[in-house]
Enzyme design. Structure first.
Site, PDB file in Angstrom:
ATOM      1  N   CYS A   1      39.233  44.295  47.435  1.00  0.00           N
ATOM      2  CA  CYS A   1      39.088  43.662  48.746  1.00  0.00           C
ATOM      3  C   CYS A   1      37.950  42.665  48.703  1.00  0.00           C
ATOM      4  O   CYS A   1      37.154  42.639  47.768  1.00  0.00           O
ATOM      5  CB  CYS A   1      38.750  44.694  49.804  1.00  0.00           C
ATOM      6  SG  CYS A   1      39.997  45.986  49.954  1.00  0.00           S
TER       7      CYS A   1
ATOM      8  N   ASP B   1      46.467  35.080  27.997  1.00  0.00           N
ATOM      9  CA  ASP B   1      46.281  35.609  29.350  1.00  0.00           C
ATOM     10  C   ASP B   1      44.935  36.336  29.393  1.00  0.00           C
ATOM     11  O   ASP B   1      44.393  36.707  28.344  1.00  0.00           O
ATOM     12  CB  ASP B   1      47.427  36.565  29.725  1.00  0.00           C
ATOM     13  CG  ASP B   1      47.637  36.609  31.241  1.00  0.00           C
ATOM     14  OD1 ASP B   1      46.782  36.098  31.982  1.00  0.00           O
ATOM     15  OD2 ASP B   1      48.664  37.153  31.674  1.00  0.00           O
ATOM     16  N   ASP B   2      44.436  36.545  30.613  1.00  0.00           N
ATOM     17  CA  ASP B   2      43.143  37.233  30.716  1.00  0.00           C
ATOM     18  C   ASP B   2      43.274  38.702  30.336  1.00  0.00           C
ATOM     19  O   ASP B   2      42.376  39.298  29.774  1.00  0.00           O
ATOM     20  CB  ASP B   2      42.590  37.101  32.138  1.00  0.00           C
ATOM     21  CG  ASP B   2      43.486  37.771  33.144  1.00  0.00           C
ATOM     22  OD1 ASP B   2      43.211  38.905  33.527  1.00  0.00           O
ATOM     23  OD2 ASP B   2      44.508  37.158  33.525  1.00  0.00           O
TER      24      ASP B   2
ATOM     25  N   GLY C   1      42.251  39.811  48.004  1.00  0.00           N
ATOM     26  CA  GLY C   1      43.196  40.667  48.716  1.00  0.00           C
ATOM     27  C   GLY C   1      44.107  39.852  49.600  1.00  0.00           C
ATOM     28  O   GLY C   1      43.627  39.073  50.423  1.00  0.00           O
TER      29      GLY C   1
ATOM     30  N   TYR D   1      39.195  39.125  35.293  1.00  0.00           N
ATOM     31  CA  TYR D   1      40.313  38.689  36.109  1.00  0.00           C
ATOM     32  C   TYR D   1      39.979  38.468  37.576  1.00  0.00           C
ATOM     33  O   TYR D   1      40.414  37.500  38.177  1.00  0.00           O
ATOM     34  CB  TYR D   1      41.433  39.744  36.019  1.00  0.00           C
ATOM     35  CG  TYR D   1      42.526  39.537  37.028  1.00  0.00           C
ATOM     36  CD1 TYR D   1      43.438  38.495  36.877  1.00  0.00           C
ATOM     37  CD2 TYR D   1      42.634  40.350  38.149  1.00  0.00           C
ATOM     38  CE1 TYR D   1      44.437  38.294  37.822  1.00  0.00           C
ATOM     39  CE2 TYR D   1      43.636  40.142  39.086  1.00  0.00           C
ATOM     40  CZ  TYR D   1      44.525  39.115  38.915  1.00  0.00           C
ATOM     41  OH  TYR D   1      45.503  38.907  39.844  1.00  0.00           O
TER      42      TYR D   1
ATOM     43  N   ASN E   1      34.636  47.160  50.326  1.00  0.00           N
ATOM     44  CA  ASN E   1      35.349  46.861  49.089  1.00  0.00           C
ATOM     45  C   ASN E   1      34.986  47.959  48.106  1.00  0.00           C
ATOM     46  O   ASN E   1      33.819  48.215  47.882  1.00  0.00           O
ATOM     47  CB  ASN E   1      34.885  45.489  48.560  1.00  0.00           C
ATOM     48  CG  ASN E   1      35.363  45.205  47.134  1.00  0.00           C
ATOM     49  OD1 ASN E   1      34.664  44.542  46.378  1.00  0.00           O
ATOM     50  ND2 ASN E   1      36.529  45.677  46.763  1.00  0.00           N
ATOM     51  N   GLY E   2      36.006  48.619  47.546  1.00  0.00           N
ATOM     52  CA  GLY E   2      35.711  49.649  46.563  1.00  0.00           C
ATOM     53  C   GLY E   2      36.553  50.876  46.782  1.00  0.00           C
ATOM     54  O   GLY E   2      37.569  50.846  47.478  1.00  0.00           O
TER      55      GLY E   2
END
Ligand code: AMP
Length: 509
Positions: free
Chosen positions: A2, A374-375, A30, A266, A103-104
């Site tokens: 988030c 790609d990452d 998000g 990412y 967030n978390g």
């Protein structure tokens, strides 16, 4: 995962537009739901719903979101449900009126829920950790302020707020960065003692008055025209009072800075700086090191071009091309109007959406040996599809490189990951993974290299649990991991997404 933001503007100035703009800059964190809570003259104003920021806030909502203080949130569910009822911020009316967004992910959410519903007799209405955090914070503030007399004005010492955060840290475990609006007082923001999730604050002065912003990433601070002050320290709380003062205090007894390394692989925007590390530079370094390793293993390589998987593979790919001494080419075009493929319910739908999202430019592949970058590789759906697409348009050999090591373990600190059994690297060697995605050769970054090149400011510790299964909070039981596995598998998600669609219909009216 988030994104969160909190703002204190100058008196009489409405911060709704700034909050909106901040949330759009944090949208990559998000896309599932968005919300804002503002306060004007003692009244809270809330709008939250499923969808992108641009689809959640219409003019009529914005006109309602008045006030010079407020918090905002963009949501990406970390396990199972993405129901509209779990959009943030959450709100309780006692004590004072508190709202919170976070967030978390808490790793002892069940324990906290039992405490709240049992001992504290609070009602918990969702599966969201934010609701738990909010109610626990409210309990802690209540237990420190219920003897205060209220004589027209509220009087609560900022020390009381900080000691409530200290009590919170003692009870909860996990990765969390929170913003909370305490009615009439201001905005409280705090970060977990390991600093797993990012949190940073900034300020500006307008007409001699100070304005404050706190957000998940520095890019939101810059985009709003504020100057970064600094990151919130692990375990620290900051309080931005409604009248423009700032107070800070370390609220954790023990701290151990171990930020999430996946933010640098990412998740974060490349133009953000987290704890003094440029995400962009970290990604370039990751590409450079991986290319050096490829040169060691494959000195006479026959790669003609390095082609990124857009968008997050670009930075590593750019540096890899230079180091390998071959051309960097863009071979895939991304349809920017399609959402992420990651949480699509069920593998069949997910496969289809990779094709809808990316299309190959045949000219860049015909007869060439290409290295696709790609990452990271998580389920492997994207990489397998991409390798197939490259072959279909005439590539000769298709090599694949992942700037991150194999993802083998669940993330319990707030990053959405599928169930372990759905990871392509689950129980497979690198060669087996390469075979499964159809690549002629697959190159992975090693964890040692990832850590070394991302630690730009010198040796430091990281939460790299999705690569090594080591959880920095130390209390992640197998029972917890099993429950997470059950919540994250595709069948659990399918049910939730279907019911969300129904909720969404009502909610958007
Ligand atoms: P896949 O291997 O098909 O599961 O997807 C890998 C792709 O998803 C990579 O291109 C990453 O950029 C992206 N990715 C990695 N982790 C996440 C995540 N937690 N949420 C959404 N996308 C992710």
């Amino acid at each position: 995962m988030c994104g969160i933001i909190g703002l204190v503007g100058r008196r009489g100035y409405h911060i709704n537009q700034l909050l909106y703009d901040g949330l759009t800059v944090l949208q990559h964190r998000g896309q599932d739901a968005a919300g804002m809570m503002t306060e004007n003259k003692g009244r809270y104003h809330l709008r939250k719903s499923n969808g992108l920021v641009k689809d959640v806030f219409y003019k009529r909502h914005m006109q309602n979101l008045l006030g010079s203080v407020g918090i905002g949130h963009v949501r990406y569910p970390t396990a199972g449900s993405s129901s509209a009822a779990e959009a943030q911020p959450f709100y309780v009316n006692y004590p004072f009126g508190i709202s919170l967004a976070h967030n978390g992910n808490l790793t002892n959410a069940e324990e906290i829920k039992e405490l709240l519903t049992g001992e504290y007799r609070r009602h918990v209405n969702t599966n969201s950790d934010s609701e738990l955090l909010l109610n626990l914070l409210a309990m802690e503030l209540h237990s420190r302020t219920h003897n205060l007399t209220i004589d027209g004005e509220f009087h609560v010492d900022v020390k009381t707020i900080f000691s409530s955060v200290a009590a919170l840290h003692k009870q909860i475990s996990g990765g969390y960065a929170c913003v909370s609006l305490i009615s009439r007082y201001g905005i409280l923001a705090f970060r977990d003692p390991n600093g797993i999730r990012p949190l940073i604050f900034g300020s500006r002065e307008v007409d001699g008055e100070k304005e404050w912003v706190v957000a998940s990433e520095s890019v939101a601070i810059h985009a709003l025209g504020f100057e970064v002050e600094r990151d919130v320290e692990p375990g620290e709380a900051i309080f931005l009072s409604s009248n423009g003062q700032i107070y800070t205090q370390q609220c954790a007894e023990e701290t151990h800075h171990s930020p999430c390394i996946f933010e640098h692989v990412y998740f974060s925007r490349p133009d953000s700086i987290i704890d003094g590390i440029s995400v962009y530079q970290a990604r370039l370094n990751q590409g450079q090191r991986l290319a050096e390793r490829i040169l060691e293993q494959f000195p006479d390589h026959d790669i003609d071009a390095v082609i990124p998987v857009p968008d997050s593979g670009r930075y590593a790919a750019l540096q890899m091309a230079g180091t390998l001494g071959v051309e960097y080419r863009e071979g895939f075009v991304k349809n920017r109007y399609i959402g992420r493929t990651f949480i699509m319910p069920g593998q069949a739908m997910r496969k289809k959406s990779v094709r809808r999202k990316l299309n190959a430019i045949p000219h860049e592949f015909k007869g060439k040996n290409v290295l696709l970058v790609d990452d990271s590789i998580v389920r492997g759906t994207t990489s397998a599809q991409i390798v197939e697409m490259a072959r279909e348009v005439g590539a000769n050999k298709v090599y694949f490189a992942s700037a991150a090591p194999p993802v083998r373990f669940p993330n319990v600190y707030g990053i959405d990951m599928p169930a372990v059994t759905e990871f392509i690297a689950n129980d497979k060697t690198v060669d087996e993974i390469g075979e499964e995605i159809g690549a002629d050769k697959l190159f992975y970054q090693t964890l040692e290299d990832l850590i070394e090149v991302t630690s730009i400011n010198g040796d430091q510790s990281w939460d790299a649990s999705c690569f090594n299964g080591e959880y920095v909070t130390g209390n992640v039981s197998q029972e917890y991991l099993d429950a997470l596995e059950a919540a994250r598998n595709d069948s659990a998600k399918t049910v939730n997404v279907l019911s969300d669609e129904i909720i969404g219909l009502h909610n958007d009216e």
